[in-house]
Design a protein around this motif. Structure first.
Motif, short mmCIF file in Angstrom:
data_model
loop_
_atom_site.label_atom_id
_atom_site.label_comp_id
_atom_site.label_asym_id
_atom_site.label_seq_id
_atom_site.Cartn_x
_atom_site.Cartn_y
_atom_site.Cartn_z
N ARG A 65 -10.72 -8.42 11.05
CA ARG A 65 -10.59 -9.76 11.61
C ARG A 65 -11.18 -9.82 13.02
NH1 ARG A 65 -7.82 -14.03 10.36
NH2 ARG A 65 -6.49 -12.99 8.83
N SER A 66 -11.00 -8.78 13.78
CA SER A 66 -11.49 -8.77 15.16
C SER A 66 -13.00 -8.50 15.22
CB SER A 66 -10.75 -7.71 15.99
OG SER A 66 -11.00 -6.41 15.49
N ALA A 67 -13.54 -7.83 14.17
CA ALA A 67 -14.97 -7.53 14.17
C ALA A 67 -15.49 -7.66 12.73
CB ALA A 67 -15.23 -6.13 14.72
N PRO A 68 -15.62 -8.90 12.22
CA PRO A 68 -16.05 -9.09 10.84
C PRO A 68 -17.49 -8.65 10.62
CG PRO A 68 -15.95 -11.20 11.99
CD PRO A 68 -15.35 -10.18 12.91
N GLY A 69 -17.76 -8.28 9.36
CA GLY A 69 -19.12 -7.86 9.00
C GLY A 69 -19.56 -8.58 7.73
N GLY A 70 -20.35 -7.90 6.93
CA GLY A 70 -20.84 -8.51 5.70
C GLY A 70 -20.11 -8.05 4.46
N ASP A 71 -18.98 -7.40 4.63
CA ASP A 71 -18.25 -6.84 3.50
C ASP A 71 -17.36 -7.88 2.84
OD1 ASP A 71 -15.37 -6.48 4.83
OD2 ASP A 71 -16.89 -5.84 6.28
N LEU A 72 -16.78 -7.50 1.72
CA LEU A 72 -15.94 -8.40 0.95
C LEU A 72 -14.70 -8.82 1.72
CD1 LEU A 72 -15.33 -9.69 -1.91
CD2 LEU A 72 -13.99 -7.63 -2.35
N LEU A 73 -14.07 -7.89 2.43
CA LEU A 73 -12.85 -8.23 3.17
C LEU A 73 -13.14 -9.27 4.25
CD1 LEU A 73 -9.85 -7.73 3.54
CD2 LEU A 73 -10.41 -5.84 5.08
N SER A 74 -14.26 -9.15 4.92
CA SER A 74 -14.62 -10.14 5.94
C SER A 74 -14.75 -11.52 5.32
CB SER A 74 -15.93 -9.75 6.62
OG SER A 74 -15.80 -8.54 7.33
N LYS A 75 -15.34 -11.58 4.14
CA LYS A 75 -15.49 -12.86 3.45
C LYS A 75 -14.13 -13.40 3.03
CE LYS A 75 -17.78 -16.29 1.69
NZ LYS A 75 -18.46 -17.25 2.59
N LEU A 76 -13.24 -12.54 2.55
CA LEU A 76 -11.91 -12.98 2.16
C LEU A 76 -11.14 -13.53 3.35
CD1 LEU A 76 -10.84 -10.12 -0.28
CD2 LEU A 76 -11.08 -12.54 -0.87
N ILE A 77 -11.28 -12.89 4.50
CA ILE A 77 -10.62 -13.38 5.72
C ILE A 77 -11.17 -14.77 6.07
CG2 ILE A 77 -10.42 -13.02 8.21
CD1 ILE A 77 -10.30 -10.00 7.61
N GLU A 78 -12.48 -14.93 5.98
CA GLU A 78 -13.09 -16.23 6.27
C GLU A 78 -12.55 -17.31 5.33
OE1 GLU A 78 -17.42 -18.27 5.50
OE2 GLU A 78 -17.40 -16.18 6.19
N ILE A 79 -12.42 -16.98 4.04
CA ILE A 79 -11.95 -17.96 3.06
C ILE A 79 -10.49 -18.31 3.31
CG2 ILE A 79 -11.44 -18.30 0.60
CD1 ILE A 79 -13.90 -16.52 0.02
N THR A 80 -9.65 -17.31 3.51
CA THR A 80 -8.22 -17.57 3.69
C THR A 80 -7.94 -18.27 5.01
OG1 THR A 80 -7.91 -15.32 4.55
CG2 THR A 80 -7.51 -15.66 2.20
N ASP A 81 -8.70 -17.98 6.05
CA ASP A 81 -8.49 -18.64 7.34
C ASP A 81 -8.81 -20.13 7.25
OD1 ASP A 81 -7.68 -16.33 8.48
OD2 ASP A 81 -9.43 -16.02 9.77
N ALA A 82 -9.70 -20.50 6.33
CA ALA A 82 -10.07 -21.90 6.18
C ALA A 82 -9.17 -22.64 5.21
CB ALA A 82 -11.52 -22.01 5.71
N ALA A 83 -8.29 -21.90 4.53
CA ALA A 83 -7.42 -22.53 3.53
C ALA A 83 -6.30 -23.31 4.20
CB ALA A 83 -6.83 -21.46 2.62
N ASP A 84 -5.82 -24.33 3.50
CA ASP A 84 -4.70 -25.14 3.99
C ASP A 84 -3.70 -25.33 2.84
OD1 ASP A 84 -3.05 -26.76 5.45
OD2 ASP A 84 -4.30 -28.56 5.25
N PRO A 85 -2.55 -24.68 2.91
CA PRO A 85 -2.09 -23.83 4.00
C PRO A 85 -2.74 -22.44 3.95
CG PRO A 85 -0.49 -23.83 2.24
CD PRO A 85 -1.55 -24.81 1.83
#
Length: 410
Positions: A211-231
């Motif tokens: 989360r503090s240093a995202p890259g191009g991996d799957l976990l970084s993408k999952l963090i991006e998706i979940t952070d944009a989710a509501d809730p």
């Protein structure tokens, strides 16, 4: 509930009528899973149940003695796997008796948005490099080598590590934790518990680092998706998803690699055919997945209402077990089903499940299997079993079944 419907694709052209059913051989059946006479051949009970008059018998689990209904025919297994009303986890059955599996579907939706075909394709060069590095180590080691320990076991978990952005220095720790979880009966209760806690702790820290240093991996993408989710889902959801990927992405693919290579080497003409024509690798992988003899306990479903299958009513409250490997040998669906045809097409096997519960990582698994064969064929064209296939010993206590060792020479 009406008669379970099966897609037209499960009805092969020219399928023969079943004809008169013979007496059910229940008195001849032992506890489930059934034993095999040869490690590369299916239990004889599968064919008996597919052909006889009790396609969904109630048998006892060898491990616990609990009763289960066993599905062995393609049509019945396909229907059960495709029906979203019957959950894989008993806790998914709601208080009104409806098995929605909503938690599982939320997990799938998140992973599906991130684990795209484009991401898998981008990872392929890394997967190839992982395969070559493992063969390098095998070539530098003693002979006979153990293909299971040296290649089949570490290959998929290293791929999952790369997919999640885990540093290479930690890949072997992943392999230990995953092995302790999916081969729990080979470890003490305390060691299994410790492995689970250590894996969850590591993943929690890894999520925070990513989360503090995202890259191009799957976990970084999952963090991006979940952070944009509501809730926004709790952080623990990301940890559990990552844990699920480690577990699901390791056990099944390791087991398949450890079994498909012996099947090819048992009849040298099969291996030679792939050496001569690499374009056959893709259909060969599908056929090897269909042909796989998995004696594991099968895929459970918990009936939250009566189900009409196999010409009988399976009552609410029953546990069914779908024997996918038996369904993949069903003569009603596959011509000459006990023959390995490396060019078979179409090949509608159920190795990755069906319907809402089909394997969401099947594109990654297929890529890994293709690469594994490509690397082994390129690097070890003279690969051969170091022992007769009849001496290969099955590993006990794993869901997908595999061998203790696969001794090879080249």
């Amino acid at each position: 509930m009406g008669e379970a419907e099966v897609a037209d694709e499960t009805k092969p052209e020219g399928a023969k009528p079943e004809g008169a059913e013979a007496r059910c051989p229940l008195g001849e059946l032992g506890d489930f899973p059934f034993a095999t006479e040869h490690p590369l051949e299916p239990p004889k009970e599968w064919a008996a149940l597919r052909a006889e008059g009790c396609p969904i018998p109630e048998v006892r689990l060898r491990s616990t003695g609990a009763p289960v209904r066993v599905l062995t025919r393609y049509e019945d297994v396909h229907a059960m796997l495709s029906d979203p009303r019957f959950p894989r986890d008993a806790s998914e059955a709601g208080p009104d008796g409806t098995g929605t599996g909503e938690r599982h579907q939320r997990w799938r939706r998140l992973v599906g948005q991130a684990l795209t075909a484009k991401r898998v394709a981008a990872l392929r060069p890394r997967i190839v490099a992982i395969g070559h590095a493992l063969v390098d180590a095998m070539e530098a080691g003693p002979k006979p080598a153990d293909l299971w320990a040296g290649f089949a076991y570490p290959f998929p978990v290293r791929v999952v590590g790369a997919l999640l952005g885990v540093p290479e220095a930690d890949w072997d720790r992943f392999a230990h934790w995953s092995g302790a979880l999916f081969s729990g009966d080979r470890y003490g209760e305390r060691e299994t518990h410790t492995a689970r806690e250590e894996l969850l702790a590591y993943l929690g820290e890894h999520v925070a680092r990513t989360r503090s240093a995202p890259g191009g991996d799957l976990l970084s993408k999952l963090i991006e998706i979940t952070d944009a989710a509501d809730p926004r889902p709790p952080e623990a959801v990301l940890v559990q998803i990552a844990r699920g990927l480690v577990h699901a992405g390791h056990e099944t693919t390791s087991s398949v690699i450890g079994k498909l290579v012996p099947v090819l080497l048992d009849d040298r003409s099969r291996w030679q055919r792939l050496l001569d024509d690499r374009s056959l690798i893709r259909p060969a992988v599908e056929e090897l997945l269909r042909f796989d003899v998995n004696r594991g306990p099968g895929l459970p479903r918990y009936l939250t209402e009566d189900a009409h299958l196999g010409g009988e009513v399976i009552p609410k409250g029953s546990t069914t077990v779908s024997v996918v490997a038996s369904a993949n040998r069903d003569e009603r669906m596959f011509a000459d089903a006990d023959h390995l045809d490396l060019t078979r097409t179409p090949n509608r096997h159920l190795a990755f499940g069906a319907g809402a519960h089909s394997c969401i990582g099947q594109a990654l698994a297929r890529t890994e299997l293709h690469v594994a064969l490509e690397v082994l064929l390129d690097r070890l064209p003279d690969l051969a079993l170091a022992v007769p296939s009849s001496e290969l010993s099955r590993r006990a206590g794993v869901l997908t079944d595999s061998f203790e060792q696969v001794p090879v020479v080249w």
